[in-house]
Design a protein around this motif. Structure first.
Motif, PDB file in Angstrom:
ATOM      1  N   LYS A   1      -7.698  42.035  -6.966  1.00  0.00           N
ATOM      2  CA  LYS A   1      -6.473  42.101  -6.059  1.00  0.00           C
ATOM      3  C   LYS A   1      -5.245  41.228  -7.125  1.00  0.00           C
TER       4      LYS A   1
ATOM      5  N   LYS B   1      -6.786  44.470   2.733  1.00  0.00           N
ATOM      6  CA  LYS B   1      -5.480  45.392   2.994  1.00  0.00           C
ATOM      7  C   LYS B   1      -4.326  45.580   4.279  1.00  0.00           C
TER       8      LYS B   1
ATOM      9  N   CYS C   1      -1.789  42.361   4.203  1.00  0.00           N
ATOM     10  CA  CYS C   1      -1.083  42.512   2.932  1.00  0.00           C
ATOM     11  C   CYS C   1       0.879  42.189   3.208  1.00  0.00           C
ATOM     12  N   ARG C   2       1.187  42.458   2.734  1.00  0.00           N
ATOM     13  CA  ARG C   2       2.927  42.131   3.512  1.00  0.00           C
ATOM     14  C   ARG C   2       3.120  43.450   3.069  1.00  0.00           C
TER      15      ARG C   2
ATOM     16  N   GLU D   1       3.501  44.661  -1.309  1.00  0.00           N
ATOM     17  CA  GLU D   1       2.660  43.572  -1.757  1.00  0.00           C
ATOM     18  C   GLU D   1       1.489  44.805  -2.077  1.00  0.00           C
TER      19      GLU D   1
ATOM     20  N   ILE E   1      -1.974  46.106  -3.486  1.00  0.00           N
ATOM     21  CA  ILE E   1      -3.282  46.087  -3.611  1.00  0.00           C
ATOM     22  C   ILE E   1      -4.080  47.643  -3.666  1.00  0.00           C
TER      23      ILE E   1
END
Length: 381
Positions: free
Chosen positions: A153, A181, A184-185, A188, A190
């Motif tokens: 990542k 996952k 994640c914001r 963001e 991934i």
């Protein structure tokens, strides 16, 4: 075991390399494969620019007592049915523990240092690939429970394929990915991922990918390849899975136990084993080390208690040539540390990961740790 003189070291290294090349040719004739042609070019015309080879052969040169019997040169049949299943069962049964419990472990700093080593190695080769392309696809060969997911990542790769022989470990790896996952914001990045349970020493992975003919820029094989050296066929299948689907200019990177250090310590022991209260290594006998199927029982507190096999590096290098690969460099963990710690970013990462217990002397020179460290072995397509 006394250190060899420089002249003796050169003679031993030359002898071992020649023996590995002869053995590899014998195995090729028996199995119908060929090593002809330039080692940096595969049968489909893959090639790469010349890389500077950074090789430290000190550990190779300590194998003076290695005995290469002609009977060992032929491919061996699997001498212990179910070894792969035993490995899978062992790692399936390992329980995940929290950070607090891990921090109380006697091998806490050892595991952190290994993690630092993998982080730096992975980061280095992601950077090498990114100089040529932005979208990076990776094969994690022997992914375990997903201990390197955060490294991928951080490397901002596009696609990851994770595979392991242990089905429960693959499930846990997939769950780790899904949890990561979910955290994640918005917006963001991934990577996409797929997960495959398979024995990479026996199964051809290319037939199992979601997208047929998937090509990889990096194959990472961390502390796994030594399980394949049970037979020539298994070691070669592992290499085929690691290298067969690499894109031109791709890399096969990994870590493996230092067989020359293991043999050196065994020969210095009064018995067929050595170790301490944290780890132990036990061979069936001393003085005979076949090129394949040289099994030893390895125990490391909390994490490993399963048979492994010596990997004879000069032979591995010769075998890799068949798959269009050439050695970029190999280093012991200590050499890798001494080279990479010169970088301030790597030094800061080492501190953040709490990878040094007291100082370098404690980490590398204590009886507890020094035999556990392996070799870094990137090779290029």
């Amino acid at each position: 075991m006394a250190d060899l003189t420089k002249i003796e070291e050169e003679e031993v290294e030359k002898s071992l390399s020649e023996e590995a090349e002869r053995t590899s040719r014998t195995l090729e004739e028996d199995s119908g494969i060929s090593l002809e042609g330039n080692s940096s070019t595969s049968g489909t015309g893959h090639s790469t620019e010349n890389e500077k080879e950074i090789a430290s052969d000190n550990q190779d040169n300590r194998a003076k007592k290695r005995k290469l019997d002609p009977e060992d040169e032929a491919p061996r049949k699997i001498h212990e049915i179910g070894h792969g299943q035993a490995v899978a069962a062992h790692y399936n049964e390992l329980q995940e523990v929290g950070l607090e419990k891990r921090s109380q472990s006697r091998i806490f700093y050892l595991r952190n240092f290994n993690n630092w080593t993998k982080s730096v190695l992975i980061g280095e080769f992601i950077d090498r690939v990114r100089r040529k392309k932005s979208d990076i696809t990776v094969l994690d060969l022997g992914c375990g429970k997903g201990g390197d997911l955060l490294k991928w990542k951080k490397g901002r790769i596009k696609k990851l394929v994770c595979t392991d022989i242990a089905d429960i470990s693959v499930q846990q790896c997939k769950q780790r990915y899904e949890d990561m996952k979910a955290r994640c914001r918005y917006n963001e990045h991934i990577f996409d991922a797929e997960f495959i349970q398979a024995d990479s020493t026996k199964d051809l992975l290319s037939s199992k990918y979601n997208v047929p003919h998937t090509c990889f820029d990096i194959c990472s094989c961390q502390f796994v390849y030594h399980y394949s050296f049970e037979t020539y066929e298994q070691a070669d299948m592992m290499l085929k899975n690691a290298c067969g689907n690499l894109s031109p200019g791709g890399y096969f990177i990994g870590t493996t136990p230092n067989s020359f250090e293991l043999v050196k310590r065994l020969e210095a022991s009064e018995t067929n084993s050595f170790g301490n209260d944290v780890y132990s290594v036990k061979f069936e006998k001393k003085g005979e080390y076949p090129l394949f199927g040289c099994k030893y029982d390895f125990h490391l507190e909390e994490v490993v208690d399963v048979p492994e096999f010596l990997v004879y590096f000069p032979l591995l290098e010769q075998m890799a040539k068949k798959h269009g690969m050439k050695l970029v460099y190999k280093m012991t963990f200590r050499e890798f540390y001494e080279e990479k710690i010169k970088n301030e970013e790597h030094k800061m990462l080492l501190r953040r990961m709490q990878a040094l217990e007291v100082d370098l002397t404690v980490l590398f020179d204590s009886e507890r740790n020094s035999a556990l460290y392996g070799l870094i072995l990137p090779v290029a397509q």
